[in-house]
Structures are given as C-alpha cells and as structure tokens.
Design a protein around this motif. Sequence first.
Motif, PDB file in Angstrom:
ATOM      1  N   ILE A  80      11.820 -37.161  49.681  1.00 61.50           N
ATOM      2  CA  ILE A  80      12.094 -37.303  51.104  1.00 61.50           C
ATOM      3  C   ILE A  80      12.057 -35.921  51.724  1.00 61.50           C
ATOM      4  CG2 ILE A  80      13.799 -38.007  52.832  1.00 61.50           C
ATOM      5  CD1 ILE A  80      14.793 -40.123  50.913  1.00 61.50           C
ATOM      6  N   TRP A  81      11.325 -35.792  52.836  1.00 60.88           N
ATOM      7  CA  TRP A  81      11.077 -34.468  53.403  1.00 60.88           C
ATOM      8  C   TRP A  81      11.239 -34.469  54.916  1.00 60.88           C
ATOM      9  CZ3 TRP A  81       9.890 -32.514  48.722  1.00 60.88           C
ATOM     10  CH2 TRP A  81       9.751 -31.123  48.610  1.00 60.88           C
ATOM     11  N   GLY A  82      11.918 -33.460  55.421  1.00 59.16           N
ATOM     12  CA  GLY A  82      11.940 -33.240  56.860  1.00 59.16           C
ATOM     13  C   GLY A  82      10.597 -32.683  57.307  1.00 59.16           C
ATOM     14  N   GLU A  83      10.030 -33.296  58.328  1.00 59.19           N
ATOM     15  CA  GLU A  83       8.686 -32.908  58.770  1.00 59.19           C
ATOM     16  C   GLU A  83       8.619 -31.447  59.200  1.00 59.19           C
ATOM     17  OE1 GLU A  83       5.216 -34.961  61.500  1.00 59.19           O
ATOM     18  OE2 GLU A  83       7.290 -35.068  62.197  1.00 59.19           O
ATOM     19  N   LYS A  84       9.736 -30.897  59.688  1.00 56.01           N
ATOM     20  CA  LYS A  84       9.760 -29.526  60.200  1.00 56.01           C
ATOM     21  C   LYS A  84      10.498 -28.575  59.259  1.00 56.01           C
ATOM     22  CE  LYS A  84       7.687 -30.740  64.028  1.00 56.01           C
ATOM     23  NZ  LYS A  84       6.291 -30.308  64.314  1.00 56.01           N
ATOM     24  N   PRO A 111      17.327 -33.388  56.250  1.00 50.38           N
ATOM     25  CA  PRO A 111      17.124 -34.678  56.921  1.00 50.38           C
ATOM     26  C   PRO A 111      18.299 -35.629  56.765  1.00 50.38           C
ATOM     27  CG  PRO A 111      15.785 -34.541  54.926  1.00 50.38           C
ATOM     28  CD  PRO A 111      16.338 -33.167  55.178  1.00 50.38           C
ATOM     29  N   HIS A 112      19.064 -35.499  55.685  1.00 45.12           N
ATOM     30  CA  HIS A 112      20.240 -36.356  55.495  1.00 45.12           C
ATOM     31  C   HIS A 112      21.376 -35.970  56.430  1.00 45.12           C
ATOM     32  CE1 HIS A 112      20.257 -32.960  52.789  1.00 45.12           C
ATOM     33  NE2 HIS A 112      21.518 -33.125  52.467  1.00 45.12           N
ATOM     34  N   GLU A 113      21.288 -34.802  57.062  1.00 45.15           N
ATOM     35  CA  GLU A 113      22.221 -34.423  58.115  1.00 45.15           C
ATOM     36  C   GLU A 113      21.692 -34.852  59.485  1.00 45.15           C
ATOM     37  OE1 GLU A 113      25.051 -31.774  58.572  1.00 45.15           O
ATOM     38  OE2 GLU A 113      25.637 -32.752  56.708  1.00 45.15           O
ATOM     39  N   GLU A 114      20.388 -34.713  59.694  1.00 46.03           N
ATOM     40  CA  GLU A 114      19.805 -34.991  61.005  1.00 46.03           C
ATOM     41  C   GLU A 114      19.459 -36.458  61.216  1.00 46.03           C
ATOM     42  OE1 GLU A 114      17.711 -31.735  63.128  1.00 46.03           O
ATOM     43  OE2 GLU A 114      16.836 -31.345  61.156  1.00 46.03           O
ATOM     44  N   ALA A 118       5.145 -41.079  41.920  1.00 47.27           N
ATOM     45  CA  ALA A 118       5.911 -40.533  43.038  1.00 47.27           C
ATOM     46  C   ALA A 118       5.411 -41.025  44.386  1.00 47.27           C
ATOM     47  CB  ALA A 118       5.861 -39.001  43.002  1.00 47.27           C
ATOM     48  N   SER A 119       6.343 -41.096  45.342  1.00 48.32           N
ATOM     49  CA  SER A 119       6.015 -41.396  46.728  1.00 48.32           C
ATOM     50  C   SER A 119       6.718 -40.376  47.612  1.00 48.32           C
ATOM     51  CB  SER A 119       6.437 -42.812  47.101  1.00 48.32           C
ATOM     52  OG  SER A 119       7.824 -42.976  46.931  1.00 48.32           O
ATOM     53  N   LEU A 120       6.244 -40.271  48.837  1.00 50.58           N
ATOM     54  CA  LEU A 120       6.783 -39.292  49.782  1.00 50.58           C
ATOM     55  C   LEU A 120       7.104 -39.973  51.097  1.00 50.58           C
ATOM     56  CD1 LEU A 120       7.367 -36.337  50.725  1.00 50.58           C
ATOM     57  CD2 LEU A 120       4.940 -36.197  51.338  1.00 50.58           C
ATOM     58  N   ALA A 121       8.336 -39.816  51.558  1.00 51.29           N
ATOM     59  CA  ALA A 121       8.743 -40.281  52.882  1.00 51.29           C
ATOM     60  C   ALA A 121       9.000 -39.067  53.762  1.00 51.29           C
ATOM     61  CB  ALA A 121       9.997 -41.142  52.781  1.00 51.29           C
ATOM     62  N   VAL A 122       8.270 -38.939  54.835  1.00 48.69           N
ATOM     63  CA  VAL A 122       8.414 -37.809  55.750  1.00 48.69           C
ATOM     64  C   VAL A 122       9.254 -38.253  56.943  1.00 48.69           C
ATOM     65  CG1 VAL A 122       7.208 -36.128  57.195  1.00 48.69           C
ATOM     66  CG2 VAL A 122       6.219 -36.837  55.002  1.00 48.69           C
ATOM     67  N   ILE A 123      10.306 -37.487  57.224  1.00 47.88           N
ATOM     68  CA  ILE A 123      11.253 -37.833  58.280  1.00 47.88           C
ATOM     69  C   ILE A 123      10.960 -36.996  59.521  1.00 47.88           C
ATOM     70  CG2 ILE A 123      13.682 -38.075  58.899  1.00 47.88           C
ATOM     71  CD1 ILE A 123      12.819 -39.779  56.489  1.00 47.88           C
ATOM     72  N   VAL A 138      11.899 -24.258  55.006  1.00 40.92           N
ATOM     73  CA  VAL A 138      12.155 -23.676  53.690  1.00 40.92           C
ATOM     74  C   VAL A 138      11.070 -24.093  52.710  1.00 40.92           C
ATOM     75  CG1 VAL A 138      13.814 -23.470  51.798  1.00 40.92           C
ATOM     76  CG2 VAL A 138      14.635 -23.693  54.161  1.00 40.92           C
ATOM     77  N   PHE A 139      10.832 -25.402  52.621  1.00 38.29           N
ATOM     78  CA  PHE A 139       9.782 -25.954  51.769  1.00 38.29           C
ATOM     79  C   PHE A 139       8.823 -26.749  52.674  1.00 38.29           C
ATOM     80  CE2 PHE A 139      13.646 -25.953  49.017  1.00 38.29           C
ATOM     81  CZ  PHE A 139      13.234 -24.974  48.125  1.00 38.29           C
ATOM     82  N   PRO A 140       7.705 -26.159  53.064  1.00 40.25           N
ATOM     83  CA  PRO A 140       6.804 -26.827  54.017  1.00 40.25           C
ATOM     84  C   PRO A 140       6.336 -28.186  53.506  1.00 40.25           C
ATOM     85  CG  PRO A 140       6.196 -24.519  53.724  1.00 40.25           C
ATOM     86  CD  PRO A 140       7.217 -24.830  52.674  1.00 40.25           C
ATOM     87  N   VAL A 141       6.250 -29.152  54.428  1.00 37.82           N
ATOM     88  CA  VAL A 141       5.889 -30.508  54.037  1.00 37.82           C
ATOM     89  C   VAL A 141       4.480 -30.580  53.456  1.00 37.82           C
ATOM     90  CG1 VAL A 141       5.013 -31.205  56.310  1.00 37.82           C
ATOM     91  CG2 VAL A 141       6.001 -32.927  54.772  1.00 37.82           C
ATOM     92  N   ARG A 142       3.590 -29.682  53.854  1.00 35.28           N
ATOM     93  CA  ARG A 142       2.236 -29.715  53.279  1.00 35.28           C
ATOM     94  C   ARG A 142       2.284 -29.451  51.777  1.00 35.28           C
ATOM     95  NH1 ARG A 142      -0.114 -24.847  52.164  1.00 35.28           N
ATOM     96  NH2 ARG A 142       0.912 -22.972  53.003  1.00 35.28           N
ATOM     97  N   ARG A 143       3.223 -28.627  51.337  1.00 32.48           N
ATOM     98  CA  ARG A 143       3.394 -28.384  49.905  1.00 32.48           C
ATOM     99  C   ARG A 143       3.874 -29.651  49.201  1.00 32.48           C
ATOM    100  NH1 ARG A 143       1.331 -23.581  47.699  1.00 32.48           N
ATOM    101  NH2 ARG A 143       1.690 -21.843  49.141  1.00 32.48           N
ATOM    102  N   ALA A 144       4.738 -30.403  49.869  1.00 29.97           N
ATOM    103  CA  ALA A 144       5.216 -31.656  49.293  1.00 29.97           C
ATOM    104  C   ALA A 144       4.071 -32.658  49.160  1.00 29.97           C
ATOM    105  CB  ALA A 144       6.322 -32.236  50.165  1.00 29.97           C
ATOM    106  N   ARG A 145       3.226 -32.733  50.164  1.00 36.74           N
ATOM    107  CA  ARG A 145       2.085 -33.652  50.100  1.00 36.74           C
ATOM    108  C   ARG A 145       1.153 -33.288  48.941  1.00 36.74           C
ATOM    109  NH1 ARG A 145       2.229 -33.221  56.170  1.00 36.74           N
ATOM    110  NH2 ARG A 145       2.956 -35.255  56.927  1.00 36.74           N
TER     111      ARG A 145
END
Length: 290
Positions: A225-229, A261-264, A249-254, A232-239
């Motif tokens: 699970i990744w915050g889109e913005k 993201p669990h705070e926001e 594995a699967s990826l959910a972008v928030i 620290v760890f850019p989402v493109r690296r996660a993809r």
Amino acid sequence: MTKTLTFPYEDIELAYTVSGSGPALILLHGWPFHKASFRKLLPLLEPHYTCYALDAAGMGASGWSRQTNFSFHGHVERVRAFADRMKLPGYSVIGHDTGGTFARMLAVSDAARVDRIVAIDTEVPGHLPGVVPKLQWMFRRRFGRALFKAALGSKSLMRRWLGSTGFFVDKRLLDDEYMELFVTSWLRSDHAYRGLLEYLLGVDHSLVARLDELHAKIDVPILFIWGEKDGVFPVRRAREMVARMPDKASLAVIGGAAFLPHEERPEEVASHILTFLDAQAPVRFASESR
C-alpha cells in the motif's frame, strides 16, 4: 489505544497492545514512530482481527540496552519471540516503513506461521532515501546527536522539516497530537532519545539493496500500500518492484496521501487490508489497484 503491556526479551522489556478479536494480526511500525502510528487504523481492524501492535526495541515504550541487536535480523527475531510467547499458531503482518521490511523477512524466517503480508510505504530495492545516511552520519557523532536533539525540541522547525520531506499531503496533520507522539516524546529521557538514534543506525543498506533476493523466497501473498505522493519512497519505485513480483504481490495506491497513508486515509487503507486479508484462496494478483 488500549493499555500497553510488556514482555521480557533477553535483558529488556518490549511493549505491545492487544485489542480486537479474530485471527492474529501483528502490526510493526517504522522510524521515527512507535505503535501509536496505527491508532487510526486499529479501530477499523479490531472488529475482524486480534491486533497486536508492537513497539520495536528502543522505540515507544520498549526498552533497549547496550547489548540490544538493532539489526533488521535482531528486530525480526524479537517479533518471532513475541509470536512464540503469545502462542500464535499463525498470523498475518502489517508493517510500515522498516516494519514492512521486517514483515517480508518474517515471511521467510517464520514461513510456517505467516499467512499474509501487508507492507505500507516501505523500503524498495535500488532506492535509499538520501536523508538516512546523512542522519546516520550525524548520529555517530556527539555534535550531530546534540544538534538533532535540539532540533526535536523546536516544534516549528520540525514541522517545516517534516512538511518538506513528503510525510503528509495535508500538512495540518502535523498537529500538536502528532508532534507530541512522534517528535517531542523522544525527549522524555536521554535513554529514549538514544533508542531513537540506535534504531536508525541499525538500518542495513546492503539488505535493502538485496530485497529482490528476499522477495524471491517469499511464498505468501503480499499487498503493498503506497501513498501516491510519498516523498520518502517514490511510488514509481513501488510499481517497478511489484512488476517484478507478478505472481505474489499487488499494489494499492492511495490518492491524497504521502508516506503515512494510514494516517491520512485510514478508511481507504483499512478497506484494502480487509479485502486482502479476508481472501482465503491463493490468487494471482494484478499489478496495481486504485
């Protein structure tokens, strides 16, 4: 959160909370956090799972000593010892940041018991946040430790720094509650402050660089699970990372979220987690969900 409990491990006491009912779910925080970083997520998970939120050695209410092993492997062994003490025959893990790496390591070292892994905005192979080696350099020097301690004592300075690092999209979340929990709390004693530093000094760059090798050994399903913005760890690296793990594995972008993201967006994060954990049969995951 519920009352903090402790259990002995070697020469220290490690802190945790237990809440909810159902299958076992262990939650592991990252740096510079502790178990309260899941305070918005836990009420959404507790109706479905027995949630064990742990403070890593040196963090939150957990102790540490000169003999404490702060390596990634040391942290993972303590989580395994906790699962033993709780007599858990099986469990799933949610980990954020370094906690997400510990979760992946547990999927290998405790493979017989780990059912599923959720990793939130965590280390990715081929990327090291530039601030980490800089802080490690500072923490190994007396003047650097003193400088960072002084910075922690200034809420205005820390708000500006954290606001510029991509922790939050909504900077209003850097409120007094957040600052008291995850900034000024480290100044309650010299021992607590040094625990914060020792944890980060244990970050293993070489292990992070070899995460693809670790992923190849994991047999359980993983949800990232990744915050889109995330700054620290850019989402493109996660993809890119998830694309190399198409069968497990699967990826959910928030959207509207960054490093936390669990705070926001706790409701959206919880929805992804519950859908993933409630799936019983093995599945072949898509590369991304939105």
